[in-house]
Structure formats: C-alpha cells, structure tokens
Design an enzyme around this catalytic site. Structure first.
Site, short mmCIF file in Angstrom:
data_model
loop_
_atom_site.label_atom_id
_atom_site.label_comp_id
_atom_site.label_asym_id
_atom_site.label_seq_id
_atom_site.Cartn_x
_atom_site.Cartn_y
_atom_site.Cartn_z
N SER A 93 0.85 -1.18 0.00
CA SER A 93 0.00 0.00 0.00
C SER A 93 0.89 1.23 0.00
CB SER A 93 -0.91 0.01 1.23
OG SER A 93 -1.76 1.14 1.23
N HIS A 107 -2.61 7.32 -4.63
CA HIS A 107 -2.72 6.17 -3.72
C HIS A 107 -2.83 4.91 -4.55
CE1 HIS A 107 -5.67 3.22 -2.00
NE2 HIS A 107 -4.74 3.17 -1.07
N VAL A 110 -2.29 -3.17 -3.64
CA VAL A 110 -2.66 -4.49 -4.14
C VAL A 110 -2.52 -5.45 -2.98
CG1 VAL A 110 -2.22 -4.23 -6.62
CG2 VAL A 110 -0.32 -4.74 -5.09
N ARG A 111 -3.45 -6.40 -2.87
CA ARG A 111 -3.49 -7.22 -1.66
C ARG A 111 -4.08 -8.60 -1.95
NH1 ARG A 111 -7.16 -3.16 -1.73
NH2 ARG A 111 -9.36 -3.76 -1.61
N HIS A 146 -6.70 7.51 -16.48
CA HIS A 146 -7.77 6.54 -16.72
C HIS A 146 -7.47 5.65 -17.94
CE1 HIS A 146 -10.92 7.19 -13.72
NE2 HIS A 146 -10.43 8.42 -13.64
N HIS A 176 -20.29 12.23 4.28
CA HIS A 176 -20.58 13.35 5.16
C HIS A 176 -20.33 14.69 4.48
CE1 HIS A 176 -16.29 12.58 5.67
NE2 HIS A 176 -16.15 13.80 6.14
N ARG A 261 0.41 -2.48 12.90
CA ARG A 261 1.34 -1.48 13.41
C ARG A 261 0.79 -0.09 13.09
NH1 ARG A 261 6.19 1.12 11.41
NH2 ARG A 261 7.73 1.39 13.07
#
Length: 301
Positions: A93, A107, A110-111, A146, A176, A261
């Site tokens: 990240s 930002h 990948v996970r 894009h 919000h 962490r």
C-alpha cells in the site's frame, strides 16, 4: 499455477515495493528510510518512507504480511461466513503526497487475503487499485490516468474497467461531505475470477501499471510555478484525505482491528494539513472548478 500459493504472492509484492521505491526515489533525488517490524499477533512487514524530498513532501510504500487465528470485524462484517477462520493478509500500500500543489496526490494498493479453517476449502481473494487526488487538475492528466487504468485490466475482460471505475467512484466518496475524494481510477475487492493464476495476473497488472499512470503526471507538473494561495488550498484539501482515511477506509479499519502497526497504518496521512470552518472558494475560481467539474464522476476515456 493451479493451487493457491501465498509465497509467490509475497515474492511479487516485495519486488513491487522495491521497484516503486527505486523509481520514486530516482525521480525525487532523496532516499527512502526503511523500518522492518514484527507484530505480536503474527507476521510483520517493512515500511519505507521518503520525507522532505525535492518533489515529494512525503511518500510511503508499505509491505505487510500479517496472519492470525480470527478475522477482525472489518473483514467478517462483509463475509460473516468466515467468522472464526484463521487468515493471512498480504499487501503493498502506498500514498504519495507531492510538494507542488499542481502535482496530484496518489494512492495505490494491491493485496491478497487467504482465510482457512480445518477440514474446509480455503477461501481467498485479491483486491486493490489506484486513485488520483488532484488539487489543480488538468484534463490531459485525468485522461492519461484513466487510459492506463483501462489498458491494465482490459485483457482480463471488457467489463472490468467500467465496473472497477464505478467501484472506485463509489468507494472513494465522503458521504458526510457529499463529495468525491478525487478523480478515481480502479478499485476491486473479493476478486477470484478464473481461478488463482488468472486473478493473480490481474492483481499484478494493476500493481505494475501504477508507475506508468502516475510518474508522467509528476514529470509534467513538478515545475509548475505556485504560491501561498495554492499551498493553502492544497493543505485544506488534504483534510479531505484525512477524513476519508480515518472515517471510512476499510484498510485502515482492518489494520487497526487486526492489531497492525499503527505507525505504518497511518503513514498514509499527509505531513501537513489544515481545516477552515465554512470555507467557500470564489465562484469560477480554479479552487471552485475542482469540486464543480473534476470531482463529479465522468468518463475520462
């Protein structure tokens, strides 16, 4: 490759972290510091931060591989059938906060998640994406961003870019504020289409495309003149970034709830930020154009 293999995912993610850090540091001229860490609950990672650079005020690129006996609520709220399973969560990240207000914040992550239980088939999925948060946008930059996103996933199905773009627009939204965080990009989760090898290839395509999407924009805008007005607006808009990450981001919640962490989880926050009560930009100003034109989801390609 037919079997689920967390080790091969780990090897790719470590290499991706190295590649991104090398390219970002090469462009900036400053160096990343590295902080390797372990956590009591299981697993660890290595956090890398470039601070007070020539181009980037702060850039953080984190690798983590954590595991535990029970998935936290941030995961089981969406997948209650996984309650009580052990898990592994691996990912890279990153967040890059440039110094020049004309260079967007970016930002990416990948996970891979793997949930296991005795005498049960493992449940796994990939997720990730990248999104862009400009302060003073340019149409050409939005279109480039894009196009790279579309081209990265198009080989895996014509339906993926429209679906992942919409998912990104929906996810990176501050309810919000009734406002998008940026101009979007790609976001996907719970992805296992075509089996492990195909889904892993898609994740790699997204991870590998990030630098192609972002660095040309940085190079094009890094020398744009700016002054105190632009700086103050940049700091104000960074407040939206903080609000989203602390109030809505599932990755932040998962990291905190799983005993991650804290210093690495909150690395995504900008080093300087400000809030101003009741701020309203002047009509027809570049600052007003950001929210009135660019933060309205649109088809950039």
């Amino acid at each position: 490759m037919t079997d689920v293999d967390a080790d091969v995912v780990r090897a790719y993610l470590l290499d991706l972290q190295d590649t991104i850090c090398d390219r970002v540091a090469g462009l900036d001229g400053a160096r990343f510091s590295e902080d390797a860490w372990d956590r009591d609950a299981g697993g660890g990672g290595r956090s890398r931060v470039l601070a007070n650079g020539n181009v980037f005020e702060q850039a953080g690129v984190n690798f983590s591989h954590v595991h535990g006996h029970n998935l936290p609520p941030a995961a089981t709220d969406r997948r209650p059938e996984l309650t009580g399973r052990g898990f592994q969560a691996l990912g890279v990240s990153l967040v890059v906060h440039p110094r020049n207000p004309y260079v967007p914040t970016s930002h990416a992550n990948v996970r891979f998640f793997l949930a296991e239980a005795p005498d049960a088939e493992p449940v796994w999925w990939f997720g990730g994406g990248f999104d862009l948060t400009p302060f003073y946008p340019f149409d050409a930059d939005c279109q480039h961003w894009h196009r790279v996103a579309r081209d990265a996933v198009e080989p895996f199905g014509d339906d993926l870019y429209p679906r992942f773009k919409q998912w990104c627009d929906d996810y990176f939204y501050l309810p919000h504020r009734e406002e998008a965080r940026g101009i979007g990009g790609l976001f996907f989760d719970d992805y296992d289409r075509g089996g492990f090898a195909s889904a892993f290839a898609l994740m790699r395509a997204v991870g590998d495309a990030y630098l192609d999407a972002y660095l040309p924009i940085v190079e094009a805008r890094r020398d744009t003149p700016w002054g105190e007005r632009e700086r103050q607006f940049q700091l104000y808009r960074r407040g939206r970034y903080v609000e989203f990450n602390l109030l809505h981001d599932r990755g932040t919640k998962f990291g905190i709830q799983s005993g991650g962490r804290t210093e690495s989880i909150l690395m995504s926050l900008p080093p300087l930020v400000r809030w101003e009560y009741g701020y309203q930009p002047s009509a027809d100003s570049p600052e007003a154009r950001l929210t009135n034109h660019y933060l309205v989801p649109r088809d950039w390609v």
